[in-house]
Scaffold this motif. Structure first.
Motif, short mmCIF file in Angstrom:
data_model
loop_
_atom_site.label_atom_id
_atom_site.label_comp_id
_atom_site.label_asym_id
_atom_site.label_seq_id
_atom_site.Cartn_x
_atom_site.Cartn_y
_atom_site.Cartn_z
N UNK A 171 -5.48 9.49 -2.56
CA UNK A 171 -4.66 8.96 -3.66
C UNK A 171 -3.88 7.71 -3.25
N UNK A 172 -4.22 7.14 -2.10
CA UNK A 172 -3.57 5.89 -1.68
C UNK A 172 -3.86 4.82 -2.72
N UNK A 173 -2.88 3.96 -2.92
CA UNK A 173 -3.07 2.90 -3.92
C UNK A 173 -2.29 1.65 -3.55
N UNK A 174 -2.75 0.56 -4.12
CA UNK A 174 -2.12 -0.74 -3.91
C UNK A 174 -1.35 -1.07 -5.19
N UNK A 175 -0.08 -1.41 -5.03
CA UNK A 175 0.76 -1.72 -6.19
C UNK A 175 1.46 -3.06 -5.97
N UNK B 15 0.86 -1.18 0.00
CA UNK B 15 0.00 0.00 0.00
C UNK B 15 0.90 1.23 0.00
N UNK B 16 0.60 2.17 -0.88
CA UNK B 16 1.35 3.42 -0.99
C UNK B 16 0.44 4.59 -0.69
N UNK B 17 0.98 5.60 0.02
CA UNK B 17 0.26 6.86 0.19
C UNK B 17 1.11 7.97 -0.39
N UNK B 18 0.44 8.98 -0.92
CA UNK B 18 1.08 10.10 -1.58
C UNK B 18 1.21 11.30 -0.64
#
Length: 136
Positions: free
Chosen positions: A81-85, A44-47
């Motif tokens: 804008x959090x996303x899973x990569x 999980x990434x947060x901007x």
């Protein structure tokens, strides 16, 4: 060629500008160590974005200058804008020179970033579901 292994507290610069400004990057923070999800290792990434006082911004987690080497102006975590990569996508992006790894985030601001995922009204449902699997 650079090697990057996504893990909790790692940070990475991801291009985020329009095609007219390909040199614009945003700092992203990796929240978790890789976990299997749908057959692949995922994180999980947060901007992080700069605070612009004339515009609305999520005030759940504010990061001041010096919270990280890349943060040069007061900033906020943009939980919307959090996303899973996939781990592989991030590692490939770094090895191709498209993504730029930075220093890991210190523990104190990182803990505030993580806490904000649960309290921000902008954290999306799919992100909350992913978090639920992490915290089990």
């Amino acid at each position: 060629m650079s090697l990057f292994i996504p893990y909790s507290r790692a940070t990475i610069l991801i291009p985020s500008g329009p095609t007219s400004d390909p040199e614009r990057y945003h700092l992203f923070i990796v929240i978790n160590d890789p976990v299997p999800h749908s057959g692949e290792g995922k994180v999980l990434l947060v901007s992080v974005s700069t605070v612009k006082t004339q515009s609305y911004y999520d005030q759940t987690c504010l990061l001041s200058v010096g919270s990280h080497e890349f943060i040069k102006r007061d900033s906020f975590v943009d939980y919307g804008k959090a996303r899973i990569e996939t781990v592989q996508k991030l590692m490939d992006g770094v090895s191709q020179g498209k993504l730029i790894p930075k220093q890991p985030m210190d523990d104190e601001p990182f803990q505030r970033v993580c806490a904000g995922l649960f309290s921000s009204p902008h954290t999306k449902k799919k992100i909350r579901q992913f978090l639920g699997k992490l915290t089990g």
